[in-house]
Design a protein around this motif. Sequence first.
Motif: not given
Length: 156
Positions: A59, A62-63, A78, A136, A140-141, A144
Amino acid sequence: MDIGTSSIGFAVTDEFNKLARVKGKNYIGVRLFEEGETAAERRQFRTTRRRLGRRKWRLGLLEEIFAPYIAKADPYFLARLKSSNISPKDTNKKFIGSILFPNETDTAFYAKYPTIYHLRKALMTEDKKFDIREIYLAIHHIVKYRGNFLVSTTSR
């Protein structure tokens, strides 16, 4: 010798298989001890710790990838997302307002996409330009909750 899981039994014999005697007694006995424990419980804690650490790393990566592009659209997105666990009813912490999109209410977003799966489906099927923040959230889902293959439900 008879070696078990929580004891060891022994008997000393001579070359004719007769019990040997020491100080007038047969030399035979048993030693009892606590049964050994498996490392399954510790292994589960260690596996969970490593899995969560890897998830946090993914994560963060990704961020890091999305941050420059999201900053152009919404520089505080964010930061708001990180403090999204703060409830507007919590008097001890300052609630920022709309978490996801400052120009529209979160209720409008959730009316359009009730669950993250609705957003993911829309990204796959609709032919339009989506907001980078929506992309995003969907990625993200996926990153994760990518599934886990640690527990086998079928025999091999």
